[in-house]
Design a protein around this motif. Structure first.
Motif, PDB file in Angstrom:
ATOM      1  N   THR A  79       0.858  -1.184   0.000  1.00  0.00           N
ATOM      2  CA  THR A  79       0.000   0.000   0.000  1.00  0.00           C
ATOM      3  C   THR A  79       0.893   1.232   0.000  1.00  0.00           C
ATOM      4  N   LEU A  80       0.665   2.093  -0.985  1.00  0.00           N
ATOM      5  CA  LEU A  80       1.354   3.385  -1.063  1.00  0.00           C
ATOM      6  C   LEU A  80       0.353   4.458  -0.660  1.00  0.00           C
ATOM      7  N   TYR A  81       0.723   5.281   0.292  1.00  0.00           N
ATOM      8  CA  TYR A  81      -0.156   6.353   0.756  1.00  0.00           C
ATOM      9  C   TYR A  81       0.106   7.658   0.011  1.00  0.00           C
ATOM     10  N   ASN A  82       1.180   7.683  -0.768  1.00  0.00           N
ATOM     11  CA  ASN A  82       1.554   8.831  -1.583  1.00  0.00           C
ATOM     12  C   ASN A  82       1.918   8.315  -2.963  1.00  0.00           C
ATOM     13  N   ASP A  83       1.817   9.165  -3.968  1.00  0.00           N
ATOM     14  CA  ASP A  83       2.363   8.816  -5.277  1.00  0.00           C
ATOM     15  C   ASP A  83       3.872   8.669  -5.110  1.00  0.00           C
ATOM     16  N   MET A  84       4.440   7.642  -5.732  1.00  0.00           N
ATOM     17  CA  MET A  84       5.861   7.334  -5.555  1.00  0.00           C
ATOM     18  C   MET A  84       6.506   7.068  -6.908  1.00  0.00           C
ATOM     19  N   MET A  85       7.803   7.339  -6.967  1.00  0.00           N
ATOM     20  CA  MET A  85       8.647   6.834  -8.049  1.00  0.00           C
ATOM     21  C   MET A  85       9.312   5.589  -7.479  1.00  0.00           C
ATOM     22  N   ILE A  86       9.026   4.447  -8.067  1.00  0.00           N
ATOM     23  CA  ILE A  86       9.682   3.213  -7.649  1.00  0.00           C
ATOM     24  C   ILE A  86      10.643   2.871  -8.779  1.00  0.00           C
ATOM     25  N   GLU A  87      11.923   3.087  -8.488  1.00  0.00           N
ATOM     26  CA  GLU A  87      12.963   3.100  -9.523  1.00  0.00           C
ATOM     27  C   GLU A  87      12.522   4.095 -10.601  1.00  0.00           C
ATOM     28  N   ASP A  88      12.271   3.664 -11.838  1.00  0.00           N
ATOM     29  CA  ASP A  88      11.910   4.595 -12.917  1.00  0.00           C
ATOM     30  C   ASP A  88      10.406   4.644 -13.198  1.00  0.00           C
ATOM     31  N   TYR A  89       9.599   4.044 -12.333  1.00  0.00           N
ATOM     32  CA  TYR A  89       8.168   3.945 -12.572  1.00  0.00           C
ATOM     33  C   TYR A  89       7.383   4.854 -11.630  1.00  0.00           C
ATOM     34  N   TYR A  90       6.483   5.652 -12.188  1.00  0.00           N
ATOM     35  CA  TYR A  90       5.580   6.485 -11.397  1.00  0.00           C
ATOM     36  C   TYR A  90       4.404   5.593 -10.981  1.00  0.00           C
ATOM     37  N   ILE A  91       4.208   5.435  -9.681  1.00  0.00           N
ATOM     38  CA  ILE A  91       3.146   4.580  -9.160  1.00  0.00           C
ATOM     39  C   ILE A  91       2.224   5.446  -8.296  1.00  0.00           C
ATOM     40  N   CYS A  92       0.942   5.462  -8.636  1.00  0.00           N
ATOM     41  CA  CYS A  92      -0.034   6.252  -7.880  1.00  0.00           C
ATOM     42  C   CYS A  92      -0.299   5.617  -6.521  1.00  0.00           C
ATOM     43  N   ALA A  93      -0.685   6.450  -5.566  1.00  0.00           N
ATOM     44  CA  ALA A  93      -1.094   5.948  -4.259  1.00  0.00           C
ATOM     45  C   ALA A  93      -2.186   4.897  -4.456  1.00  0.00           C
ATOM     46  N   TYR A 166      19.590 -10.821  -1.202  1.00  0.00           N
ATOM     47  CA  TYR A 166      18.622  -9.744  -0.997  1.00  0.00           C
ATOM     48  C   TYR A 166      18.622  -8.839  -2.221  1.00  0.00           C
ATOM     49  N   ILE A 167      17.509  -8.108  -2.370  1.00  0.00           N
ATOM     50  CA  ILE A 167      17.414  -7.087  -3.409  1.00  0.00           C
ATOM     51  C   ILE A 167      17.016  -5.783  -2.733  1.00  0.00           C
ATOM     52  N   GLU A 168      17.339  -4.687  -3.403  1.00  0.00           N
ATOM     53  CA  GLU A 168      16.893  -3.384  -2.902  1.00  0.00           C
ATOM     54  C   GLU A 168      16.335  -2.572  -4.051  1.00  0.00           C
ATOM     55  N   ILE A 169      15.233  -1.894  -3.747  1.00  0.00           N
ATOM     56  CA  ILE A 169      14.503  -1.111  -4.743  1.00  0.00           C
ATOM     57  C   ILE A 169      14.313   0.289  -4.173  1.00  0.00           C
ATOM     58  N   LEU A 170      14.629   1.311  -4.946  1.00  0.00           N
ATOM     59  CA  LEU A 170      14.489   2.697  -4.524  1.00  0.00           C
ATOM     60  C   LEU A 170      13.049   3.163  -4.684  1.00  0.00           C
ATOM     61  N   MET A 171      12.496   3.725  -3.610  1.00  0.00           N
ATOM     62  CA  MET A 171      11.159   4.302  -3.607  1.00  0.00           C
ATOM     63  C   MET A 171      11.278   5.770  -3.219  1.00  0.00           C
ATOM     64  N   LYS A 172      10.886   6.664  -4.116  1.00  0.00           N
ATOM     65  CA  LYS A 172      11.001   8.090  -3.835  1.00  0.00           C
ATOM     66  C   LYS A 172       9.610   8.694  -3.737  1.00  0.00           C
ATOM     67  N   ASN A 173       9.380   9.409  -2.649  1.00  0.00           N
ATOM     68  CA  ASN A 173       8.090  10.014  -2.380  1.00  0.00           C
ATOM     69  C   ASN A 173       7.912  11.253  -3.255  1.00  0.00           C
ATOM     70  N   ILE A 174       6.934  11.239  -4.149  1.00  0.00           N
ATOM     71  CA  ILE A 174       6.669  12.358  -5.050  1.00  0.00           C
ATOM     72  C   ILE A 174       6.053  13.530  -4.280  1.00  0.00           C
ATOM     73  N   SER A 175       5.217  13.243  -3.319  1.00  0.00           N
ATOM     74  CA  SER A 175       4.469  14.279  -2.591  1.00  0.00           C
ATOM     75  C   SER A 175       5.356  15.191  -1.771  1.00  0.00           C
ATOM     76  N   SER A 176       6.559  14.748  -1.420  1.00  0.00           N
ATOM     77  CA  SER A 176       7.415  15.555  -0.532  1.00  0.00           C
ATOM     78  C   SER A 176       8.365  16.468  -1.299  1.00  0.00           C
ATOM     79  N   GLU A 177       8.312  16.445  -2.605  1.00  0.00           N
ATOM     80  CA  GLU A 177       9.242  17.284  -3.388  1.00  0.00           C
ATOM     81  C   GLU A 177       8.815  18.729  -3.417  1.00  0.00           C
TER      82      GLU A 177
END
Length: 177
Positions: A79-93, A166-177
């Motif tokens: 569950t994403l509570y904010n729109d996020m960039m997950i790596e290069d993908y824009y994912i809506c809340a 293990y793997i790691e994936i970058l999630m960047k919060n769009i709403s906080s920019e």
């Protein structure tokens, strides 16, 4: 005296049933969550945690090149509570299912619009992102399948690990920019 007998019967029958732990889930459910700087929720992941128990995990228990529910029991829920960039993908809340396709040298993290799915009841037509990533060697064996959200500047690192990988994936919060 009659009430004492009834009370004693209830207490004994309750305590006998309450001590039966023999049929507990072998892969208990857990949650990983992270909050924004203002303490509002950013993301939550609900998943089940299977144990290694001396088994060969990747390539055996979890086959390579096959969609995996990323845990056990129900498919892993994001569950994403904010729109996020997950790596290069824009994912809506919203709420999604996470699947992975493990491979020896490359994994794919899949974000899928289906929800409330059991196992790998997977429909590729509902994919909204397929994110390639390189698996890394864990510093120590991970006995219990684990997911964590590690805070970073304006987002999180999604960490998924089990056995020695293990793997790691970058999630960047769009709403906080």
């Amino acid at each position: 005296m009659k009430y004492f007998g009834v009370l004693l019967f209830i207490l004994l029958s309750t305590s006998i049933n309450a001590q039966d732990f023999s049929d507990l889930d072998k892969s208990p459910m857990d949650v990983a969550h992270i909050r924004n700087n203002d303490n509002s929720p950013m993301a939550r992941i609900i998943y089940s945690r299977p144990q290694k128990r001396e088994r060969e995990i990747f390539g055996e228990l979890v086959p390579y090149n096959t969609v995996w529910r990323t845990g056990a029991n129900e498919a892993t829920e994001l569950t994403l509570y904010n729109d996020m960039m997950i790596e290069d993908y824009y994912i809506c809340a919203g709420t999604y299912t996470l699947y992975t396709i493990p491979n020896k040298n490359k994994w794919t993290l899949i974000i899928n619009e289906a929800t409330n799915t059991w196992g790998t009841n997977y429909n590729p037509d509902l994919d909204i992102a397929k994110i390639p990533t390189i698996p890394k060697q864990a510093a120590a064996p991970i006995e219990t399948f684990s997911i964590a959200l590690q805070p970073i500047n304006q987002g999180a690192l999604l960490l998924i690990g089990w056995d020695n990988i293990y793997i790691e994936i970058l999630m960047k919060n769009i709403s906080s920019e």
